[in-house]
Design a protein around this motif. Sequence first.
Motif, PDB file in Angstrom:
ATOM      1  N   LEU A   1       0.853  -1.193   0.000  1.00 41.32           N
ATOM      2  CA  LEU A   1       0.000   0.000   0.000  1.00 41.32           C
ATOM      3  C   LEU A   1       0.888   1.243   0.000  1.00 41.32           C
ATOM      4  CD1 LEU A   1      -2.426  -1.212   2.823  1.00 41.32           C
ATOM      5  CD2 LEU A   1      -2.961  -1.112   0.370  1.00 41.32           C
ATOM      6  N   LYS A   2       0.742   2.061  -1.026  1.00 41.86           N
ATOM      7  CA  LYS A   2       1.561   3.273  -1.134  1.00 41.86           C
ATOM      8  C   LYS A   2       1.250   4.197   0.042  1.00 41.86           C
ATOM      9  CE  LYS A   2       3.024   2.221  -5.346  1.00 41.86           C
ATOM     10  NZ  LYS A   2       4.407   1.726  -5.520  1.00 41.86           N
ATOM     11  N   MET A   3       2.280   4.884   0.517  1.00 46.84           N
ATOM     12  CA  MET A   3       2.092   5.663   1.740  1.00 46.84           C
ATOM     13  C   MET A   3       1.618   7.090   1.464  1.00 46.84           C
ATOM     14  SD  MET A   3       5.028   4.070   4.196  1.00 46.84           S
ATOM     15  CE  MET A   3       4.314   4.763   5.693  1.00 46.84           C
ATOM     16  N   PHE A   4       0.519   7.174   0.727  1.00 46.37           N
ATOM     17  CA  PHE A   4      -0.178   8.450   0.556  1.00 46.37           C
ATOM     18  C   PHE A   4      -1.072   8.671   1.773  1.00 46.37           C
ATOM     19  CE2 PHE A   4      -2.641   5.015  -1.300  1.00 46.37           C
ATOM     20  CZ  PHE A   4      -3.820   5.147  -0.592  1.00 46.37           C
ATOM     21  N   ASP A   5      -1.746   9.782   1.839  1.00 43.02           N
ATOM     22  CA  ASP A   5      -2.878   9.885   2.754  1.00 43.02           C
ATOM     23  C   ASP A   5      -3.897  10.855   2.181  1.00 43.02           C
ATOM     24  OD1 ASP A   5      -4.348   9.260   5.291  1.00 43.02           O
ATOM     25  OD2 ASP A   5      -2.390   8.358   5.670  1.00 43.02           O
TER      26      ASP A   5
ATOM     27  N   THR B   1      -8.647  19.291  16.437  1.00 44.85           N
ATOM     28  CA  THR B   1      -8.384  20.715  16.609  1.00 44.85           C
ATOM     29  C   THR B   1      -7.526  21.261  15.468  1.00 44.85           C
ATOM     30  OG1 THR B   1      -8.407  20.310  18.982  1.00 44.85           O
ATOM     31  CG2 THR B   1      -7.459  22.409  18.233  1.00 44.85           C
ATOM     32  N   THR B   2      -6.411  20.567  15.197  1.00 49.06           N
ATOM     33  CA  THR B   2      -5.404  21.139  14.298  1.00 49.06           C
ATOM     34  C   THR B   2      -5.795  21.066  12.830  1.00 49.06           C
ATOM     35  OG1 THR B   2      -4.229  19.034  14.420  1.00 49.06           O
ATOM     36  CG2 THR B   2      -3.473  20.790  15.849  1.00 49.06           C
ATOM     37  N   PHE B   3      -6.418  19.967  12.424  1.00 53.04           N
ATOM     38  CA  PHE B   3      -6.733  19.855  10.996  1.00 53.04           C
ATOM     39  C   PHE B   3      -7.837  20.841  10.605  1.00 53.04           C
ATOM     40  CE2 PHE B   3      -4.077  16.594   9.161  1.00 53.04           C
ATOM     41  CZ  PHE B   3      -3.510  16.029  10.288  1.00 53.04           C
ATOM     42  N   ALA B   4      -8.707  21.170  11.565  1.00 53.12           N
ATOM     43  CA  ALA B   4      -9.709  22.207  11.298  1.00 53.12           C
ATOM     44  C   ALA B   4      -9.024  23.556  11.084  1.00 53.12           C
ATOM     45  CB  ALA B   4     -10.695  22.287  12.463  1.00 53.12           C
ATOM     46  N   GLN B   5      -7.877  23.746  11.736  1.00 51.17           N
ATOM     47  CA  GLN B   5      -7.151  25.012  11.579  1.00 51.17           C
ATOM     48  C   GLN B   5      -6.563  25.152  10.172  1.00 51.17           C
ATOM     49  OE1 GLN B   5      -5.185  24.554  15.834  1.00 51.17           O
ATOM     50  NE2 GLN B   5      -4.903  26.654  15.153  1.00 51.17           N
ATOM     51  N   ILE B   6      -6.203  24.031   9.576  1.00 48.29           N
ATOM     52  CA  ILE B   6      -5.686  24.098   8.195  1.00 48.29           C
ATOM     53  C   ILE B   6      -6.809  24.542   7.256  1.00 48.29           C
ATOM     54  CG2 ILE B   6      -4.639  22.792   6.297  1.00 48.29           C
ATOM     55  CD1 ILE B   6      -3.372  20.935   8.401  1.00 48.29           C
ATOM     56  N   VAL B   7      -7.994  23.985   7.451  1.00 48.48           N
ATOM     57  CA  VAL B   7      -9.146  24.381   6.629  1.00 48.48           C
ATOM     58  C   VAL B   7      -9.450  25.860   6.862  1.00 48.48           C
ATOM     59  CG1 VAL B   7     -11.601  24.000   6.167  1.00 48.48           C
ATOM     60  CG2 VAL B   7     -10.093  22.038   6.639  1.00 48.48           C
TER      61      VAL B   7
ATOM     62  N   SER C   1       5.167  10.164  12.566  1.00 44.78           N
ATOM     63  CA  SER C   1       4.930  11.607  12.388  1.00 44.78           C
ATOM     64  C   SER C   1       4.425  11.939  10.995  1.00 44.78           C
ATOM     65  CB  SER C   1       6.220  12.403  12.659  1.00 44.78           C
ATOM     66  OG  SER C   1       6.528  12.403  14.011  1.00 44.78           O
ATOM     67  N   ARG C   2       3.517  11.131  10.464  1.00 46.20           N
ATOM     68  CA  ARG C   2       3.125  11.354   9.080  1.00 46.20           C
ATOM     69  C   ARG C   2       1.799  12.092   8.915  1.00 46.20           C
ATOM     70  NH1 ARG C   2      -0.034   7.782   6.617  1.00 46.20           N
ATOM     71  NH2 ARG C   2       1.090   7.900   4.647  1.00 46.20           N
ATOM     72  N   SER C   3       1.079  12.337  10.010  1.00 44.12           N
ATOM     73  CA  SER C   3      -0.242  12.956   9.842  1.00 44.12           C
ATOM     74  C   SER C   3      -0.161  14.366   9.275  1.00 44.12           C
ATOM     75  CB  SER C   3      -1.005  12.963  11.173  1.00 44.12           C
ATOM     76  OG  SER C   3      -1.260  11.641  11.573  1.00 44.12           O
ATOM     77  N   THR C   4       0.646  15.212   9.904  1.00 42.54           N
ATOM     78  CA  THR C   4       0.764  16.579   9.400  1.00 42.54           C
ATOM     79  C   THR C   4       1.461  16.620   8.038  1.00 42.54           C
ATOM     80  OG1 THR C   4       0.577  17.624  11.544  1.00 42.54           O
ATOM     81  CG2 THR C   4       1.801  18.841   9.862  1.00 42.54           C
ATOM     82  N   PRO C   5       2.603  15.918   7.884  1.00 44.23           N
ATOM     83  CA  PRO C   5       3.248  15.968   6.566  1.00 44.23           C
ATOM     84  C   PRO C   5       2.380  15.430   5.422  1.00 44.23           C
ATOM     85  CG  PRO C   5       4.805  15.173   8.192  1.00 44.23           C
ATOM     86  CD  PRO C   5       3.466  15.255   8.877  1.00 44.23           C
ATOM     87  N   VAL C   6       1.593  14.408   5.664  1.00 38.24           N
ATOM     88  CA  VAL C   6       0.868  13.796   4.554  1.00 38.24           C
ATOM     89  C   VAL C   6      -0.624  14.173   4.588  1.00 38.24           C
ATOM     90  CG1 VAL C   6       0.540  11.698   3.212  1.00 38.24           C
ATOM     91  CG2 VAL C   6       2.525  11.882   4.715  1.00 38.24           C
ATOM     92  N   ALA C   7      -1.337  13.822   5.657  1.00 39.75           N
ATOM     93  CA  ALA C   7      -2.770  14.159   5.701  1.00 39.75           C
ATOM     94  C   ALA C   7      -2.971  15.671   5.844  1.00 39.75           C
ATOM     95  CB  ALA C   7      -3.454  13.420   6.844  1.00 39.75           C
TER      96      ALA C   7
ATOM     97  N   ILE D   1     -17.301  19.567   7.173  1.00 37.58           N
ATOM     98  CA  ILE D   1     -16.820  18.349   7.806  1.00 37.58           C
ATOM     99  C   ILE D   1     -15.601  17.879   7.022  1.00 37.58           C
ATOM    100  CG2 ILE D   1     -18.450  16.865   6.519  1.00 37.58           C
ATOM    101  CD1 ILE D   1     -18.591  15.106   9.066  1.00 37.58           C
ATOM    102  N   LEU D   2     -14.565  17.517   7.770  1.00 35.39           N
ATOM    103  CA  LEU D   2     -13.311  17.069   7.170  1.00 35.39           C
ATOM    104  C   LEU D   2     -13.075  15.629   7.607  1.00 35.39           C
ATOM    105  CD1 LEU D   2     -10.558  17.788   5.715  1.00 35.39           C
ATOM    106  CD2 LEU D   2      -9.689  18.281   8.018  1.00 35.39           C
ATOM    107  N   LYS D   3     -12.900  14.749   6.632  1.00 35.23           N
ATOM    108  CA  LYS D   3     -12.723  13.335   6.941  1.00 35.23           C
ATOM    109  C   LYS D   3     -11.335  12.899   6.507  1.00 35.23           C
ATOM    110  CE  LYS D   3     -17.619  12.415   6.491  1.00 35.23           C
ATOM    111  NZ  LYS D   3     -18.563  11.356   6.137  1.00 35.23           N
ATOM    112  N   LEU D   4     -10.654  12.206   7.409  1.00 33.78           N
ATOM    113  CA  LEU D   4      -9.241  11.902   7.184  1.00 33.78           C
ATOM    114  C   LEU D   4      -8.952  10.410   7.257  1.00 33.78           C
ATOM    115  CD1 LEU D   4      -7.804  14.682   9.523  1.00 33.78           C
ATOM    116  CD2 LEU D   4      -7.948  14.773   7.025  1.00 33.78           C
ATOM    117  N   GLY D   5      -7.896   9.999   6.563  1.00 34.85           N
ATOM    118  CA  GLY D   5      -7.474   8.608   6.607  1.00 34.85           C
ATOM    119  C   GLY D   5      -6.522   8.305   7.745  1.00 34.85           C
ATOM    120  N   VAL D   6      -6.128   9.327   8.498  1.00 35.72           N
ATOM    121  CA  VAL D   6      -5.224   9.123   9.626  1.00 35.72           C
ATOM    122  C   VAL D   6      -6.047   8.967  10.902  1.00 35.72           C
ATOM    123  CG1 VAL D   6      -3.239  10.243   8.591  1.00 35.72           C
ATOM    124  CG2 VAL D   6      -4.928  11.620   9.818  1.00 35.72           C
ATOM    125  N   LYS D   7      -5.396   8.825  12.043  1.00 34.45           N
ATOM    126  CA  LYS D   7      -6.130   8.579  13.278  1.00 34.45           C
ATOM    127  C   LYS D   7      -5.361   9.083  14.493  1.00 34.45           C
ATOM    128  CE  LYS D   7      -8.824   7.034  16.357  1.00 34.45           C
ATOM    129  NZ  LYS D   7      -9.535   8.184  16.871  1.00 34.45           N
TER     130      LYS D   7
END
Lengths: 158, 789
Positions: free
Chosen positions: B484-488, B515-521, B551-557, B501-507
């Motif tokens: 599985l390629k390591m995209f997100d 909190t933080t991913f809403a800040q990117i939006v 540490s891949r959530s911020t860099p990728v998702a 609503i923001l839905k993510l493949g990370v967890k």
Amino acid sequence: MNITVTVNGTAHTADVEPRLLLVDFIRTNLGLTGTHIGCDTTSCGVCTVLIDGTPVKTCTMFAVQANGRSVTTVEGLKQNGELSAIQQAFREHHGLQCGFCTPAMMLVGTALIEENPDPTEDDIRWAISGNLCRCTGYMNIVKSIEAAAETTREGASS
Amino acid sequence: MTTTEHKPHTSPEIGGLGHSRRRVEDARFIEGRGNYVDDITLPGMLHMAIHRSPLAHARIISIDTSAAEAVDGVVAVVTGELLAGYNLAWMPTLSGDTQAVLATDKVRFQGQEIAAVIATDRYVAQDAARLVEVEYEDLEPIVNPQRALEEDAVLIRDDKEDQTSNLCFEWESGDKTATDEAFAKADKIVSLETHYPRSHPAPLETCGIVADVDSATGQATLYMTSQAPHAHRTVFALVAGLAEQNIRIVSPDLGGGFGNKVPVYPGYVVATAASLVIGQPVKWVETRTENLISTGFARDYYMKGELAVTNDGKILGLKVDMLADEGAFYADAQPSKFRAGLFHIVTGSYDYPAAYVTTRGAYTNKAPGGVAYRCSFRVTEASYLIERLVQNAAYELGLDPAEFRSSNFIQADQFPYHSPTGFVYDSGDYETAMRKAMDMVGYADIQAEKEQARKEGRLVGIGMASFTEVVGAGHGEDYDIIGLKMFDSAELRVHPTGKAILKLGVKSQGQGHETTFAQIVAEELGIPAGDVKVVEGDTDNTPYGLGTYASRSTPVAGAATAVISRKLREKAKKIAAHLLEASEEDLEWETGKFFVAGDPESSVSIQDIAFAAYTNPPPDLEAGLEGVHYYDPPNMTYPFGTYIVVVDVDPESGQWKVRRMIAVDDCGVKINPMIVEGQIQGGLTEGFAMSSMQHITFDETGNCLGSNFMDYLVPTAWETPRFELGETVTPSPHHPIGAKGVGESATVGSPAAYVNAVVDALQHMGVTNIEMPMSADRVWHAMQENSGG
């Protein structure tokens, strides 16, 4: 055995096995899942509740030992629909990350402030030294309890 | 790329990047309303307990489950033989090996799963699990990788057809010839042999599952402690032969993960199979002992490093040879092309032309794992080795360790920097970060005090680590896990009222994604962060992703979130042009609105645009304001920093105490500074833990000696140091918002700083190494052995 335990102000009577742990009574029988299980050996402290105001780890205490006692869990911290000072402080000072140790940390902090309204940093660190946290490094937990103590003192003097 | 000041572009009400927004998830946690796996109770739910091997290595002669089955309340007892009937006795690991789900032929580590009891009550299940009788024939327990590779060592993996020894893998990186040439030119070769001890992530919530398989519909809903729910769904589809659309994995609130919740464990598989066969939900939650003895250990690398240097203080090359203790099944959760993870980042923050790394992994009679415990794959071991070597090299050359680092640093103008092992460092300014940390600690004053202290019979040491991490795997061409390629991914839906609503493949496991991913939006679309709900951890309701670790959530998702927000902004522009009756080319964007250039009064807000997207879209445009983006990062990110520790060592007892701990981190652009600080404080504590107390050891028969929190020590508030944080900000040039990730920098970078400090305090005695964890007696022995005492 028949026991009656007052939890967050409500008396609960139940017929329980003598070997039932208090933490399972709270979580399973009463459905109060804010009290957690982390180690089974009284080491990590995530199962801590207040019994008659004193922090106790409930993973090595039998439910029958709590017969006739008064238990406070995290679900009992809110008063009259308002978050308590310590709940507000943990949120304001980023005193939690995964949230698993948080209910116990807040209860221990509450008991400390009750006993010592103006704790030093060392007082706080000693008080929570039976409670592990793997996320925060404790600094913000200490800060949260300090802030809650300050709010509580201000509330008492006003 | 220069260090720059980053101030928020948005108002606190919008809450975009740079705001220390208070956490959304806290609202439920502070009321005890988190929802962890063990909090889930379903109607008719049964409980599972596992009978485990007391022996590290033995052949199974017979398994008798009759006494367990006879216990009142026991519904079923599952053995490997039973699972074999469903082709489930073995499962694949994330490193392409196989692992026994329930042992049928041999047990290969203490704590290995042999049988599972399903009962109506958790206590009954545990009672009955003890009654399973297993007859064994003892085999030699192999408790270290050195013994494992001796010719006469008994073969652990006799289940594998082509396996003739306990060698698990061999791997190399870099250029041997070039490195030999560099070494031939060296004035000195500085070497260090050290063991990065076996550790365990030990999140306070152990691993568990509630498996709910509906026998009528075939629908399997698995509530699991999973850092990678989508990847786990695919593994379940492959292992159990269930149709993937009928598997829904829900990873609810996680009480920490730190890599422990990346692998698929036998308990998950057995509980799922049991639910399928019995037709009722089955819950299994580990005890702490089960967690420590059977799931995802970390580290356990025996490392020999050699640094070729010139007398005037230049590094010419690095050679590393390693032996990895992999346990009984090779289960490292890591990109499949890299057998030692990303260890080849070991060249560190320094510029030299040649490096060569060789690694062998050995099977031993210990639990499988090799998880990336709060680090990108094997980066912690790498960072530790180079930062220890650099300090020792400085001592041997009679140079100050900071100045030696400085004269070998990759310079700010050398980025993107091609390392001798094939990485392309994205950006950095190592010198600035180090000088900042030195200023904060008062480096010269401490060095001066050190001399004075020795005269007074006190021991003071100062140690540094100027680490570089590699995180955010990764570019799909090179990085995959089981193919599985390591995209997100990120799916963003802006509703008619302008809420989203923001839905993510990370967890998230505590990192604060809600909190933080809403800040990117908020940053990208100007929708207040408070109006953006973030959803994760439910495979039916989120786009496919590889999960949160390394540490891949911020860099990728995080990048996926920024890109999908920008795509929606492009569509919003078309709608704005329609509403303003203007040409798209004439529109300009300012946080939260489009306006006609030169006429700021003619504007339309993102909320109005969202409403129009559903009520009044342009005739030539499809309705709606939604989209999904799969982000394949062009490169990984390279967070860095300098940590400095000052210790006082008691010359009588060897006890050491951290007086100061300075951490200057550079994780690029910060989404939420408050959360970044929290992550760093936590990571510094884990680094302190590994350097001072945390390790899992075994006796000569393979008994695990770290099987509970009384033997496996993790730091409490009392001994944990107080940390002083500083920052520099060097954005990642290839990440859409310039962020690099920070959750693991401190775990990776800090162990070497603690050890360097204690070694520094003893260096005048001739001490060049103290193994982790640095217990007082190890420090004391180091003093005795080197002082003639």
